[in-house]
Design a protein around this motif. Structure first.
Motif, short mmCIF file in Angstrom:
data_model
loop_
_atom_site.label_atom_id
_atom_site.label_comp_id
_atom_site.label_asym_id
_atom_site.label_seq_id
_atom_site.Cartn_x
_atom_site.Cartn_y
_atom_site.Cartn_z
N SER A 175 -8.40 -8.65 11.58
CA SER A 175 -9.67 -9.38 10.87
C SER A 175 -9.58 -9.62 9.40
CB SER A 175 -10.56 -9.14 11.02
OG SER A 175 -10.92 -7.78 10.92
N THR A 176 -9.63 -10.49 8.75
CA THR A 176 -9.67 -10.57 7.44
C THR A 176 -10.37 -9.55 6.52
OG1 THR A 176 -9.72 -12.97 7.38
CG2 THR A 176 -10.66 -12.01 4.75
N SER A 177 -11.66 -8.80 7.57
CA SER A 177 -11.33 -7.61 6.25
C SER A 177 -10.86 -6.42 7.01
CB SER A 177 -13.00 -7.15 7.43
OG SER A 177 -13.29 -6.88 8.85
N GLN A 178 -10.21 -6.86 8.23
CA GLN A 178 -9.04 -4.88 8.44
C GLN A 178 -7.81 -5.21 8.02
OE1 GLN A 178 -8.25 -6.28 12.61
NE2 GLN A 178 -10.16 -4.60 13.52
N THR A 179 -7.32 -6.80 7.54
CA THR A 179 -6.36 -7.11 6.92
C THR A 179 -6.76 -6.17 4.83
OG1 THR A 179 -5.91 -9.00 8.48
CG2 THR A 179 -4.68 -8.39 6.03
N ILE A 180 -7.41 -6.56 4.31
CA ILE A 180 -8.35 -6.67 3.30
C ILE A 180 -7.94 -4.46 3.16
CG2 ILE A 180 -9.78 -6.03 1.28
CD1 ILE A 180 -10.58 -9.08 1.93
N ARG A 181 -8.87 -3.81 4.29
CA ARG A 181 -8.99 -3.03 4.33
C ARG A 181 -7.56 -1.73 4.66
NH1 ARG A 181 -12.59 -2.96 7.57
NH2 ARG A 181 -11.93 -1.92 9.11
N TRP A 182 -7.07 -2.48 5.79
CA TRP A 182 -5.70 -1.60 5.62
C TRP A 182 -4.66 -1.70 5.62
CZ3 TRP A 182 -7.65 2.63 7.11
CH2 TRP A 182 -8.77 2.43 8.09
N VAL A 183 -4.16 -2.95 4.65
CA VAL A 183 -3.14 -3.32 4.46
C VAL A 183 -3.22 -3.68 2.70
CG1 VAL A 183 -1.50 -5.05 4.38
CG2 VAL A 183 -3.00 -4.67 6.66
N ILE A 184 -4.21 -4.84 2.43
CA ILE A 184 -4.40 -4.83 1.24
C ILE A 184 -4.57 -4.03 -0.25
CG2 ILE A 184 -4.94 -6.77 -1.00
CD1 ILE A 184 -5.33 -8.83 1.37
N MET A 185 -5.36 -3.36 0.11
CA MET A 185 -6.52 -2.29 -0.42
C MET A 185 -5.07 -0.90 -0.77
SD MET A 185 -9.74 -2.07 0.30
CE MET A 185 -10.42 -1.12 -0.66
N PRO A 186 -4.38 -0.32 0.12
CA PRO A 186 -3.44 0.44 -0.10
C PRO A 186 -1.86 -0.17 -0.75
CG PRO A 186 -3.93 0.72 2.81
CD PRO A 186 -4.21 -0.74 2.14
N SER A 187 -1.80 -1.24 -0.41
CA SER A 187 -1.02 -1.40 -1.77
C SER A 187 -0.94 -1.48 -2.97
CB SER A 187 0.20 -2.86 -0.99
OG SER A 187 -0.29 -2.76 0.56
N ILE A 188 -2.07 -2.03 -3.04
CA ILE A 188 -3.33 -2.28 -4.19
C ILE A 188 -3.87 -1.05 -4.84
CG2 ILE A 188 -2.88 -4.42 -4.34
CD1 ILE A 188 -6.23 -4.66 -4.00
N MET A 189 -4.12 0.34 -4.53
CA MET A 189 -4.27 1.42 -5.09
C MET A 189 -3.90 1.13 -6.53
SD MET A 189 -6.83 3.19 -4.14
CE MET A 189 -7.07 2.92 -2.03
N PRO A 190 -3.23 1.77 -6.52
CA PRO A 190 -2.68 2.03 -7.87
C PRO A 190 -2.96 1.37 -9.45
CG PRO A 190 -0.14 1.98 -7.02
CD PRO A 190 -1.20 1.35 -6.11
N GLY A 191 -2.85 0.21 -8.91
CA GLY A 191 -4.09 -0.87 -9.46
C GLY A 191 -5.69 -0.40 -9.65
#
Length: 274
Positions: A175-191
């Protein structure tokens, strides 16, 4: 043989850069020996180095209470700014439209508008809201000031994000929330970490807004330092400033170390897959 004009231009630019750097750094360097003075006023040590003013910081309740207030406000405002700034950056990135660019530009307003103007506006509005001289009022103000920095750093990380990772997650049923939580956020963690560092530092060091919207119930460390400069030039101020400089440098070095470690792990992973 290099052109003498090119060499002269480079030397001139290098000299100007070092001059500006010295102008910014030297005042901070001077504070360090002053903090070890053996006198009861601001001066360089005369007979020897002393830690009495560092001890005074930990012995006097006014300094400890001010540090506690600054930490409370900085931590909560950092959490709120990180949450709101990250959501705003992800939303604008997902929309990728003129309206999104307008929202992103509008979010940068606190950086563009002078702090004194923001303080005056908040002072009048906070009176109407009944949150003058409260933790909530100062946390809200610092959150509004810090959000743009989170938006900038997270947006920079999203610019390098591989959209195919999001598409793969959605194709696998996320889902959108799962994509943000498990895919997008780990990738942008440095920012996100960089934005949190900026937000915490800005909140902890902010004084102009604190002078306008707080009085006695909330007394942050920068405000206590300001009062100390106005009333009595206590060398404890130099000790506090030295500790703040050391803490800021420690945070920056930790962030740089973590970034280099992540880069090294990524490089090792790419080489292993190759």
């Amino acid at each position: 043989m290099k052109d003498p004009r090119v060499v002269f231009g480079r030397c001139l630019m290098l000299g100007l850069a070092w001059t500006v750097l010295a102008f910014l750094v030297l005042p901070m360097i001077i504070v360090v020996p002053v903090s070890f003075t053996d006198q009861y006023y601001l001066s360089l040590p005369k007979e020897g180095l002393s830690l009495r003013h560092y001890a005074a910081f930990f012995e006097k309740e006014i300094w400890l209470a001010a540090t506690r207030d600054s930490l409370i406000v900085a931590v909560f405002s950092t959490v709120f700014a990180l949450f709101l700034g990250t959501l705003c950056a992800i939303g604008c990135w997902r929309l990728a439209s003129n309206a999104a660019e307008g929202v992103r530009t509008f979010m940068l307003t606190p950086i563009i508008v002078p702090t004194i103007v923001q303080a005056l506006a908040m002072y009048r509005f906070w009176i109407d809201l009944g949150i003058m001289d409260t933790y909530f009022g100062l946390i809200l103000a610092h959150t509004l000031i810090a959000v743009p920095y989170v938006v900038i750093t997270v947006s920079a990380s999203l610019a390098n994000f591989d959209v195919r990772l999001e598409q793969a997650a959605r194709n696998l049923g996320a889902s959108t929330s799962q994509t943000i939580r498990w895919v997008i956020m780990p990738s942008i963690m440095p920012g996100m970490l960089s934005g949190a560092l900026f937000a915490f530092t800005i909140s902890f060091d902010e004084i102009v807004v604190a002078l306008f919207i707080t009085s006695r119930n909330v007394y942050t460390l920068p405000k206590r330092i300001w009062d100390g400069i106005q009333d009595h030039l206590d060398p404890t101020i130099a000790s506090v400033a030295t500790m703040l400089i050391a803490a800021t440098l420690a945070l920056l070095l930790t962030e740089l170390w973590a970034r280099q470690r992540r880069r090294a792990r990524l490089t090792a992973r790419v080489e292993g897959e190759g």
